[in-house]
Write a protein that holds these residues in place. Structure first.
Motif, mmCIF file in Angstrom:
data_model
loop_
_atom_site.group_PDB
_atom_site.id
_atom_site.type_symbol
_atom_site.label_atom_id
_atom_site.label_comp_id
_atom_site.label_asym_id
_atom_site.label_seq_id
_atom_site.Cartn_x
_atom_site.Cartn_y
_atom_site.Cartn_z
ATOM 1 N N VAL A 53 0.830 -1.653 -0.177
ATOM 2 C CA VAL A 53 -0.104 -0.005 -0.687
ATOM 3 C C VAL A 53 1.145 1.142 0.015
ATOM 4 C CG1 VAL A 53 -1.972 1.427 1.502
ATOM 5 C CG2 VAL A 53 -2.145 -1.242 0.971
ATOM 6 N N GLY A 54 1.469 1.668 0.146
ATOM 7 C CA GLY A 54 2.729 2.608 1.352
ATOM 8 C C GLY A 54 3.830 2.989 -0.549
ATOM 9 N N GLY A 55 4.494 1.441 -0.812
ATOM 10 C CA GLY A 55 4.856 2.232 -1.453
ATOM 11 C C GLY A 55 3.735 2.203 -2.954
ATOM 12 N N GLY A 56 3.391 1.810 -2.977
ATOM 13 C CA GLY A 56 2.141 1.621 -4.265
ATOM 14 C C GLY A 56 1.736 2.662 -4.182
ATOM 15 N N ALA A 89 1.507 7.533 -7.533
ATOM 16 C CA ALA A 89 1.409 9.086 -7.217
ATOM 17 C C ALA A 89 1.832 10.026 -8.242
ATOM 18 C CB ALA A 89 0.968 9.247 -5.872
ATOM 19 N N ALA A 90 3.893 9.571 -7.774
ATOM 20 C CA ALA A 90 5.083 10.068 -8.332
ATOM 21 C C ALA A 90 4.499 9.940 -10.208
ATOM 22 C CB ALA A 90 5.883 9.550 -8.160
ATOM 23 N N ALA A 91 4.046 8.561 -10.774
ATOM 24 C CA ALA A 91 3.879 8.434 -11.861
ATOM 25 C C ALA A 91 2.417 9.634 -12.667
ATOM 26 C CB ALA A 91 3.377 6.977 -12.069
ATOM 27 N N ALA A 92 1.693 9.550 -11.961
ATOM 28 C CA ALA A 92 0.781 10.188 -12.661
ATOM 29 C C ALA A 92 1.360 12.001 -12.366
ATOM 30 C CB ALA A 92 -0.273 10.282 -11.793
ATOM 31 N N THR A 93 1.826 12.512 -11.322
ATOM 32 C CA THR A 93 2.190 13.273 -11.129
ATOM 33 C C THR A 93 3.000 13.494 -12.344
ATOM 34 O OG1 THR A 93 2.259 13.355 -9.072
ATOM 35 C CG2 THR A 93 3.358 15.622 -10.392
ATOM 36 N N LEU A 94 4.619 13.395 -12.726
ATOM 37 C CA LEU A 94 4.566 13.004 -13.662
ATOM 38 C C LEU A 94 3.875 13.167 -15.456
ATOM 39 C CD1 LEU A 94 7.928 11.081 -12.911
ATOM 40 C CD2 LEU A 94 8.189 13.225 -13.253
ATOM 41 N N PHE A 95 2.722 12.786 -14.982
ATOM 42 C CA PHE A 95 1.970 11.905 -16.723
ATOM 43 C C PHE A 95 1.732 13.500 -17.107
ATOM 44 C CE2 PHE A 95 -1.875 10.443 -18.807
ATOM 45 C CZ PHE A 95 -1.094 10.782 -19.763
ATOM 46 N N VAL A 96 1.008 13.929 -15.855
ATOM 47 C CA VAL A 96 0.811 15.545 -15.831
ATOM 48 C C VAL A 96 1.360 16.909 -16.671
ATOM 49 C CG1 VAL A 96 -0.774 17.209 -14.582
ATOM 50 C CG2 VAL A 96 -1.148 14.874 -13.934
#
Length: 403
Positions: free
Chosen positions: A251-254, A259-266
């Protein structure tokens, strides 16, 4: 080989602070160097904006998380509860590194060094911005090292060696934190050509870490024989503790990687949108250029020569400087609307010996300064504009061609 810390009973948990002198000295030295670096930056560059408050707060958060991970009762509990050890690893690999990077920790702290040491370190850091580091092969190696360290230290023999020895435990933490900082630094660098690779690396890392978490979550056999939480008074069996640790990692790592991947995608979409807008502005200029050519021929121009590659690159650089808004801060005699007074005039930049105070004025360093001004000199007035490699090269060629 050092002796591992003793197990901790529930009633002893809050008082089990780990006061290793070297760890304490390291944490205090890091805080002192950062604060000293901030002070020197503000004193030597009074006309430049200070480091944004949110970056300083990011460093403070990173330092506090490091303290929690390394000297709080969490570190002592790591020898009693596998789940506590997993929280510690998450802090070191996905909690602290992005915050250290956001706080510009290394660059700010480097200003606390003597001038010669600071210049030497800055020279080494600039090498990391060159083309070799930014290659797909290096990016893949960094990803493999990050995921490899995670799996390596969770192999039963390696993991239990860290439990038995404080020295091995320190090496475990140092490698986890060090590789994670390099991984997140490579991920969080902004630039259109790197976003796709970064999103892919985070996605694959999340999958790799999730596979390891699944081994802990669904296993019915204890992977590590040294844990016996029930024997220390905890209401957990070794299997329960192991399953809980897997859930924490999953949960924590996922969440962190997703969240980091979604931010970078934006960020990627925003950068592509800005890039498309710049191309549209350039396309609107083409009809004007097409009308100008017949007029020049009518007034008796000599036979037009096809533009050379260098000429085309210089022209692209002139347009890029306007498209990125550089003319709002800098004056350039060659561009009528470039009358900005915030930064220095760029007309004679090719004749200067240095850039940003102490950066030798070479074509490579000019490209570096255009693309990553905050990496070279944190807190200066020039913002990171997500300049692409091609545009940065063209802008440098244009500035070098100015008389």
């Amino acid at each position: 080989m050092g002796t591992a810390l003793p197990v901790v009973a529930p009633h002893e948990a809050w008082g089990a602070w780990y006061g290793d002198p070297l760890t304490l000295v390291g944490l205090l030295t890091l805080a002192a160097a950062y604060m000293r670096g901030l002070e020197i930056l503000r004193r030597e560059h009074p006309r430049q904006r200070p480091l944004p408050t949110w970056r300083v707060l990011a460093f403070v958060a990173a330092w506090l998380l490091l303290t929690v991970a390394l000297i709080s009762p969490l570190d002592a509990l790591a020898h009693t509860l596998l789940s506590a050890h997993m929280v510690q690893h998450l802090l070191l690999m996905v909690g602290v590194p992005p915050l250290l990077i956001a706080g510009r920790t290394l660059l700010v702290s480097s200003w606390a060094l003597p001038p010669r040491g600071r210049v030497w370190l800055h020279d080494r850091l600039r090498l990391l911005r060159r083309g070799t580091w930014r290659s797909t092969a290096v990016a893949g190696s960094v990803w493999a090292a990050h995921l490899g360290v995670l799996w390596l230290w969770h192999l039963p023999d390696m993991y239990e060696a860290a439990l038995r020895s404080q020295l091995v435990h320190a090496v475990e933490h140092a490698t986890m934190l060090g590789v994670a900082v390099i991984f997140w630094w490579s991920i969080l660098r902004r630039g259109v050509l790197r976003y796709g690779i970064s999103v892919l690396a985070l996605t694959v890392t999340a999958a790799g870490a999730g596979a390891l978490a699944a081994l802990f979550t669904f296993s019915e056999k204890a992977r590590y024989s040294m844990y016996d939480p029930a024997g220390a008074g905890w209401a957990l069996t070794a299997i329960d503790d192991q399953n809980l640790s897997g859930a924490i990692m999953w949960v924590g790592g996922g969440l962190a990687y997703t969240a980091a991947a979604a931010t970078l995608f934006v960020w990627w979409l925003q950068a592509l949108e800005r890039r498309a807008a710049r191309r549209e502005r350039r396309a609107r200029r083409l009809p004007v250029a097409a009308l100008a050519l017949p007029l020049l021929l009518l007034v008796g121009c000599e036979r037009a020569q096809p533009p050379t590659e260098e000429t085309a690159m210089v022209a692209q650089g002139r347009e890029a400087i306007q498209d990125y808004g550089c003319v709002s801060c800098h004056a350039i005699d060659d561009i009528p609307r470039a009358t900005g007074q915030v930064g220095p005039s760029l007309h004679d930049v090719a004749q200067r010996e240095t850039l940003a105070g102490n950066l030798p004025n070479t074509p490579e360093n000019l490209v570096l300064w255009i693309q990553s001004p905050q990496e070279v000199d944190p807190g200066n007035l020039m913002p990171d504009l997500d300049v692409t490699d091609q545009d940065a090269e063209a802008m440098a060629r244009y500035l070098d061609a100015l008389d």
